[in-house]
Design a protein around this motif. Structure first.
Motif, mmCIF file in Angstrom:
data_model
loop_
_atom_site.group_PDB
_atom_site.id
_atom_site.type_symbol
_atom_site.label_atom_id
_atom_site.label_comp_id
_atom_site.label_asym_id
_atom_site.label_seq_id
_atom_site.Cartn_x
_atom_site.Cartn_y
_atom_site.Cartn_z
ATOM 1 N N SER A 93 14.661 19.490 102.502
ATOM 2 C CA SER A 93 14.915 19.116 101.114
ATOM 3 C C SER A 93 15.209 17.627 100.982
ATOM 4 C CB SER A 93 16.088 19.932 100.549
ATOM 5 O OG SER A 93 15.780 21.315 100.521
ATOM 6 N N LEU A 94 15.992 17.078 101.899
ATOM 7 C CA LEU A 94 16.374 15.672 101.804
ATOM 8 C C LEU A 94 15.171 14.741 101.909
ATOM 9 C CD1 LEU A 94 19.657 15.581 103.923
ATOM 10 C CD2 LEU A 94 19.426 15.589 101.433
ATOM 11 N N TYR A 95 14.126 15.156 102.616
ATOM 12 C CA TYR A 95 12.945 14.312 102.756
ATOM 13 C C TYR A 95 12.209 14.132 101.435
ATOM 14 C CZ TYR A 95 13.549 14.756 107.824
ATOM 15 O OH TYR A 95 14.043 14.712 109.109
ATOM 16 N N LEU A 96 12.522 14.970 100.427
ATOM 17 C CA LEU A 96 11.890 14.830 99.119
ATOM 18 C C LEU A 96 12.543 13.747 98.267
ATOM 19 C CD1 LEU A 96 11.279 18.569 98.115
ATOM 20 C CD2 LEU A 96 9.648 16.932 99.046
ATOM 21 N N ASP A 97 13.611 13.144 98.756
ATOM 22 C CA ASP A 97 14.286 12.066 98.037
ATOM 23 C C ASP A 97 13.387 10.827 98.071
ATOM 24 O OD1 ASP A 97 15.938 10.184 96.954
ATOM 25 O OD2 ASP A 97 17.599 10.484 98.356
ATOM 26 N N LEU A 98 12.509 10.689 97.078
ATOM 27 C CA LEU A 98 11.512 9.620 97.084
ATOM 28 C C LEU A 98 12.142 8.235 97.052
ATOM 29 C CD1 LEU A 98 8.821 11.023 94.620
ATOM 30 C CD2 LEU A 98 8.865 11.149 97.101
ATOM 31 N N ALA A 99 13.278 8.107 96.394
ATOM 32 C CA ALA A 99 13.933 6.804 96.337
ATOM 33 C C ALA A 99 14.469 6.395 97.707
ATOM 34 C CB ALA A 99 15.058 6.825 95.312
ATOM 35 N N LYS A 100 14.847 7.370 98.522
ATOM 36 C CA LYS A 100 15.367 7.098 99.863
ATOM 37 C C LYS A 100 14.241 6.982 100.879
ATOM 38 C CE LYS A 100 18.458 6.794 103.157
ATOM 39 N NZ LYS A 100 19.254 5.576 103.336
ATOM 40 N N TYR A 101 13.200 7.790 100.705
ATOM 41 C CA TYR A 101 12.072 7.799 101.627
ATOM 42 C C TYR A 101 10.788 7.455 100.868
ATOM 43 C CZ TYR A 101 15.532 10.327 104.389
ATOM 44 O OH TYR A 101 16.679 10.692 105.047
ATOM 45 N N PRO A 102 10.657 6.207 100.411
ATOM 46 C CA PRO A 102 9.538 5.829 99.536
ATOM 47 C C PRO A 102 8.181 5.840 100.222
ATOM 48 C CG PRO A 102 10.785 3.890 100.195
ATOM 49 C CD PRO A 102 11.558 5.080 100.682
ATOM 50 N N GLU A 103 8.172 5.878 101.562
ATOM 51 C CA GLU A 103 6.885 5.849 102.254
ATOM 52 C C GLU A 103 6.014 7.047 101.901
ATOM 53 O OE1 GLU A 103 10.096 7.514 104.976
ATOM 54 O OE2 GLU A 103 9.832 5.760 103.717
ATOM 55 N N LEU A 104 6.606 8.083 101.344
ATOM 56 C CA LEU A 104 5.824 9.246 100.939
ATOM 57 C C LEU A 104 4.898 8.911 99.780
ATOM 58 C CD1 LEU A 104 5.545 12.294 101.601
ATOM 59 C CD2 LEU A 104 7.179 12.746 99.787
ATOM 60 N N LEU A 105 5.418 8.162 98.799
ATOM 61 C CA LEU A 105 4.632 7.856 97.592
ATOM 62 C C LEU A 105 4.892 6.474 97.015
ATOM 63 C CD1 LEU A 105 4.776 11.127 95.422
ATOM 64 C CD2 LEU A 105 2.721 10.011 96.253
ATOM 65 N N LEU A 106 6.033 5.878 97.308
ATOM 66 C CA LEU A 106 6.510 4.770 96.493
ATOM 67 C C LEU A 106 6.567 3.418 97.198
ATOM 68 C CD1 LEU A 106 9.366 6.489 94.475
ATOM 69 C CD2 LEU A 106 7.116 5.824 93.676
ATOM 70 N N THR A 107 5.661 3.147 98.100
ATOM 71 C CA THR A 107 5.578 1.800 98.650
ATOM 72 C C THR A 107 4.453 1.057 97.943
ATOM 73 O OG1 THR A 107 4.001 2.434 100.389
ATOM 74 C CG2 THR A 107 6.355 2.634 100.904
ATOM 75 N N LYS A 108 4.555 -0.258 97.934
ATOM 76 C CA LYS A 108 3.511 -1.059 97.289
ATOM 77 C C LYS A 108 2.155 -0.824 97.968
ATOM 78 C CE LYS A 108 5.979 -3.102 94.113
ATOM 79 N NZ LYS A 108 6.288 -4.531 94.092
ATOM 80 N N GLU A 109 2.190 -0.570 99.270
ATOM 81 C CA GLU A 109 0.940 -0.308 99.989
ATOM 82 C C GLU A 109 0.311 1.009 99.532
ATOM 83 O OE1 GLU A 109 3.410 -3.139 101.960
ATOM 84 O OE2 GLU A 109 3.834 -1.036 101.463
ATOM 85 N N GLU A 110 1.151 2.040 99.360
ATOM 86 C CA GLU A 110 0.629 3.340 98.933
ATOM 87 C C GLU A 110 0.090 3.292 97.503
ATOM 88 O OE1 GLU A 110 0.131 6.462 100.224
ATOM 89 O OE2 GLU A 110 0.455 5.531 102.166
ATOM 90 N N MET A 111 0.635 2.414 96.668
ATOM 91 C CA MET A 111 0.181 2.328 95.282
ATOM 92 C C MET A 111 -1.308 2.049 95.179
ATOM 93 S SD MET A 111 3.134 0.330 93.146
ATOM 94 C CE MET A 111 2.048 0.319 91.701
ATOM 95 N N ASP A 112 -1.861 1.299 96.138
ATOM 96 C CA ASP A 112 -3.293 0.973 96.107
ATOM 97 C C ASP A 112 -4.166 2.210 96.279
ATOM 98 O OD1 ASP A 112 -2.671 -1.708 95.809
ATOM 99 O OD2 ASP A 112 -2.729 -2.115 97.966
ATOM 100 N N ASN A 113 -3.580 3.306 96.745
ATOM 101 C CA ASN A 113 -4.351 4.536 96.994
ATOM 102 C C ASN A 113 -4.422 5.456 95.780
ATOM 103 O OD1 ASN A 113 -4.676 3.710 99.688
ATOM 104 N ND2 ASN A 113 -2.754 4.720 100.304
#
Length: 350
Positions: free
Chosen positions: A144-164
């Motif tokens: 459950s804790l891994y779903l904390d996007l603000a804490k673990y942004p590499e799932l969806l919320l990095t500037k690099e991922e935004m290009d995808n």
């Protein structure tokens, strides 16, 4: 039914829901009543004629830049009610629940990681015995804790991922008395690993991410399978059918805190040369029931529940019949909030 212990000595309770104004209600002094409480729909008033707000990509980028400002820069001590279930077709083959203590590391850039300690646990006894395949969930509350996007942004919320991803503002809603952009996202490129589709709710005023609901793009089943399977027996065929993830945050003061997480994965498994195939659904969820930012101590490593551990295998270590008392029967289809209410917020006190 809402049960509130007299020991809390509170005179009001508050109701919040997506699309409605938060509203407080008085608690009768004599205790019992049969009142029905209503909340009011919240409409988002836009000045003039606005077809679309600003560029959604700019909004998401702003939300990423504001994570350090919008979320706690101090460690938190959380208490969570956690539940995990595994179903084979429509029958439950595993049910486990736990009261977990969580050390939440600051959201600013840090090498510290979150830690979990199980305070109390239990598992269902009237579940069907699985046939052909034993399925277990690894990690317990860590999942459950891994779903904390603000804490673990590499799932969806990095500037690099935004290009995808492609982004679109699809709606404006009121959530927890704040106007929110509803921004949908979907993959714009094909990579060696699957991406996600879903929606993010971002506060118009603070650019904080208040909620996200998303799922893994499993259109390429072979790529999706590689995400979930590390090792499997020879002859077993595994195919993911659907995924669903949800995380919400609650604002207190000028900061946003982790509030609720849920994930569900459905997959099909069968053995070659056998006629029947079996569908499994794995679900876990956790609701945060208490939080504190004062006198927070890090959970010692020796007491922490390991991310590779299986809660259902170890739950007897944390079982206390006196603690659960009359509520020792797990009702798997009951909402997690209803289960929490049953314990009258006794989690840390016993």
């Amino acid at each position: 039914t809402l049960k509130i212990p007299k020991s809390l000595n509170v005179k009001e309770f508050e109701v919040s829901h997506l699309g409605y104004h938060n509203k407080r209600f008085s608690i009768p002094e004599n205790g019992k009543n049969e009142n029905v409480y209503f909340v009011d729909p919240a409409s988002v008033e836009l000045k003039g004629v606005v077809v679309r707000p600003e560029d959604p990509r700019k909004i998401v980028g702003g939300a990423i830049d504001k994570i350090a400002d919008n979320y706690s820069d101090a460690p938190n001590a959380l208490t969570g009610f956690y539940r995990e279930t595994i179903k084979q077709r429509r029958e439950y083959v595993s049910i486990a629940e736990a009261i977990a203590e969580i050390y939440k590391a600051p959201y600013r850039l840090t090498l510290e990681s979150d830690r979990v300690r199980i305070l109390k646990g239990r598992k269902g006894s009237n579940v069907k015995k699985a046939d052909t395949l034993m399925v277990k969930m690894q990690g317990g509350p860590h999942v459950s804790l891994y779903l904390d996007l603000a804490k673990y942004p590499e799932l969806l919320l990095t500037k690099e991922e935004m290009d995808n991803y492609d982004y679109e503002v699809v709606d404006m809603v009121s959530f927890d008395n704040e106007s929110n952009y509803v921004i949908s996202f979907k993959p714009r490129v094909k990579l060696d690993y699957p991406l996600y589709t879903g929606k993010m709710y971002i506060s118009v005023e603070t650019l904080a991410i208040t909620m996200a609901e998303f799922s893994l793009d499993i259109s390429d089943r072979e790529k999706a399978t590689q995400i979930f399977v590390r090792k499997k027996p020879a002859g077993l065929r595994f195919e993911p059918q659907s995924t669903s993830y949800l995380v919400t945050y609650k604002k207190q003061g000028d900061k946003y805190y982790l509030n609720y997480m849920r994930n569900e994965v459905k997959f099909r498994a069968d053995w070659r040369r056998r006629i029947f195939e079996t569908t499994y659904t794995i679900m876990s969820e956790m609701a945060i029931t208490e939080r504190s930012i004062e006198n927070v101590s890090k959970i010692p490593s020796k007491d922490a529940f390991r991310p590779y551990a299986v809660l259902s295998d170890r739950v007897n270590e944390y079982f206390d019949e006196n603690y659960w008392g009359a509520y020792n029967t797990i009702e798997p289809d009951e909402s997690i909030q209803s289960a929490i209410n049953k314990f009258n917020r006794r989690f840390k006190k016993q």
